[in-house]
Scaffold this active site. Structure first.
Site, mmCIF file in Angstrom:
data_model
loop_
_atom_site.group_PDB
_atom_site.id
_atom_site.type_symbol
_atom_site.label_atom_id
_atom_site.label_comp_id
_atom_site.label_asym_id
_atom_site.label_seq_id
_atom_site.Cartn_x
_atom_site.Cartn_y
_atom_site.Cartn_z
ATOM 1 N N THR A 169 31.165 40.310 40.941
ATOM 2 C CA THR A 169 31.688 40.721 42.251
ATOM 3 C C THR A 169 32.802 41.731 41.990
ATOM 4 O OG1 THR A 169 33.183 38.796 42.268
ATOM 5 C CG2 THR A 169 31.085 38.587 43.424
ATOM 6 N N CYS A 225 40.000 39.876 36.362
ATOM 7 C CA CYS A 225 40.265 39.038 37.536
ATOM 8 C C CYS A 225 41.476 39.464 38.354
ATOM 9 C CB CYS A 225 40.429 37.576 37.103
ATOM 10 S SG CYS A 225 38.911 36.832 36.486
#
Length: 437
Positions: free
Chosen positions: A97, A266
């Site tokens: 993602t 992240c």
């Protein structure tokens, strides 16, 4: 414990770790990926990720017959000719993602897999979003599946690269979100052997937990980097300041080390995504925006330190880089602050040579403009400055007197405050740290 038949879609850091660890807990797991070469390597027991303990778990799972690899999500779920009386019960979506336009998370892979498998899922199956996804994605996935008999659960991962296996098997908490209690309990039961605190909540709250946690850590890092700059201006020592802070149990010692900025796959992605989520909800989140601004400033500050160390100009200066990955213990170069600093040095005319234990050779598209070597002495040869950018413990054990023999200018800019200044000074180097007197 009931043994479940599980499909894991995606074999990146999250997917491969999830599959191998669930197999180690006794479940039967099939991992799928669209990359045929990656699957071929995994079938041979070759793990393409530098992650302590992962290769061993993959080998053990395959040997026990609990872990298999296939090409494509359809094959993981349909499994033609196999286990027809034992259909897949849980499907984990562990697909990328990445940061999309404007900083929002790109859900193309999640949506594509959902559409691909919706007609293949057995009745009563549970689909689990393991990837980090915006609030509302579980509901969106449910709509895409169009299956009233299939539940969608949010079960965010909290895995740190370099310690992913340890984090999975020794979690601080398990978070499971779904509006259907029985589905949430089925997913939570997969982890029962771990004995971790478990939060059963709604899907939106579970999705928010991951962003809330990562963005808090990003803000904490930006705070300590700003604090380090203030310490330099006031003559204080950030080491002693953060040690004094860290003894406070409300604060803790973790994430209180200054550095060249935070990065990786992240924190930048999730922080930018939460800013976008906030804006879409009509909410201004200046604290988070300021953390991003502080992080961008930090890399520029490190370049300023190197520029000053070599006399005010980087043009034609030879700079040796120790560390290229975004953190020690991994080979991951994505959004590495080391590469951000390196790129800025290169743009000002510096000639760069880099060494990293996790990256022994050049990676096209990532280390362009850097001569990557597998020998630390090559970093020091004729260097106008050596810059420590990643906190590999191995750098402390380098033969610094030997490196001093190769360097043109015996200066170390330690953006991680990793090295012992006294050791360097005895070797003939001057040492420049972050937030130190």
């Amino acid at each position: 414990m009931f043994v479940r038949r599980i499909a894991v879609i995606g074999t990146g850091y999250v997917g491969l770790t999830t599959g191998a660890c669930l197999a180690s807990l006794g479940h039967n797991v099939v991992c799928a990926d669209v990359n045929e070469q990656k699957i071929a390597k995994l079938k041979r027991g070759e793990v393409p990720i530098l992650e302590p303990g992962l290769s061993e778990l993959v080998t053990e799972g395959m040997a026990a017959g609990r872990l298999k690899f296939v090409v494509g999500a359809r094959n993981a779920i349909a499994a033609p000719g196999e286990d027809s009386d034992n259909p897949v019960e849980v499907v984990f979506l562990c697909v990328p993602t990445p940061m999309g336009e404007g900083g929002a998370a790109d859900l193309a892979a999640v949506e594509a897999v959902a559409q691909e498998v919706r007609d293949l899922l057995p009745r009563g199956c549970v689909v689990v979003n393991k990837s980090t996804v915006p609030v509302g994605t579980a509901s969106r996935t449910k709509q895409l599946l169009g299956r009233r008999d299939v539940a969608v659960v949010s079960n965010p991962e909290f895995l740190r690269e370099g310690s992913a296996v340890r984090d999975f098997l020794n979690p601080d908490r398990i978070v499971v979100g779904c509006d259907q209690q029985d589905a949430a309990e089925r997913v939570a039961a997969l982890y029962s052997r771990l004995g971790a605190p478990t939060l059963l909540t709604d899907a939106a709250s579970a999705e928010m937990v991951k962003y809330a946690a990562n963005c808090f850590l990003a803000m904490k890092l930006s705070y300590v980097n700003a604090l380090a700059e203030l310490c330099e201006r006031l003559g204080a020592d950030v080491h002693e300041v953060t040690e004094g802070m860290g003894y406070d149990k409300r604060i803790g010692q973790a994430f209180l080390s200054p550095g060249p900025g935070w990065g990786g796959s992240c924190l930048p992605k999730d922080t930018n995504a939460l800013v976008q989520i906030s804006e879409a909800a009509g909410f201004d989140f200046p604290l988070l925006s300021a953390s991003l601004d502080t992080n961008r400033r930090q890399s520029a500050r490190m370049v300023e330190k190197v520029r000053a160390a070599v006399g005010g100009s980087l043009v034609n200066k030879r700079i040796g880089l120790l560390g290229l990955t975004f953190k020690a213990g991994t080979d991951d170069l994505r959004d590495s602050p080391a590469l951000t600093v390196a790129g800025a040095l290169r743009d000002e005319g510096a000639e760069l040579t880099g060494y990293d234990p996790g990256c022994p050779s050049a990676v096209p598209g990532m280390t362009d403009g850097i001569t990557v070597t597998d020998e630390p002495s090559a970093v020091a040869k004729d260097a106008d400055a050596i810059v420590v950018l990643t906190e590999w413990p191995e750098f402390r054990a380098l033969d610094w007197p030997e490196l001093a023999r190769f360097a043109a200018n015996r200066t170390v800019v330690d953006t991680r405050n990793l090295l012992d200044p006294d050791v360097l000074r005895r070797a003939g180097f001057s040492w420049v740290g972050v937030g130190c007197r």
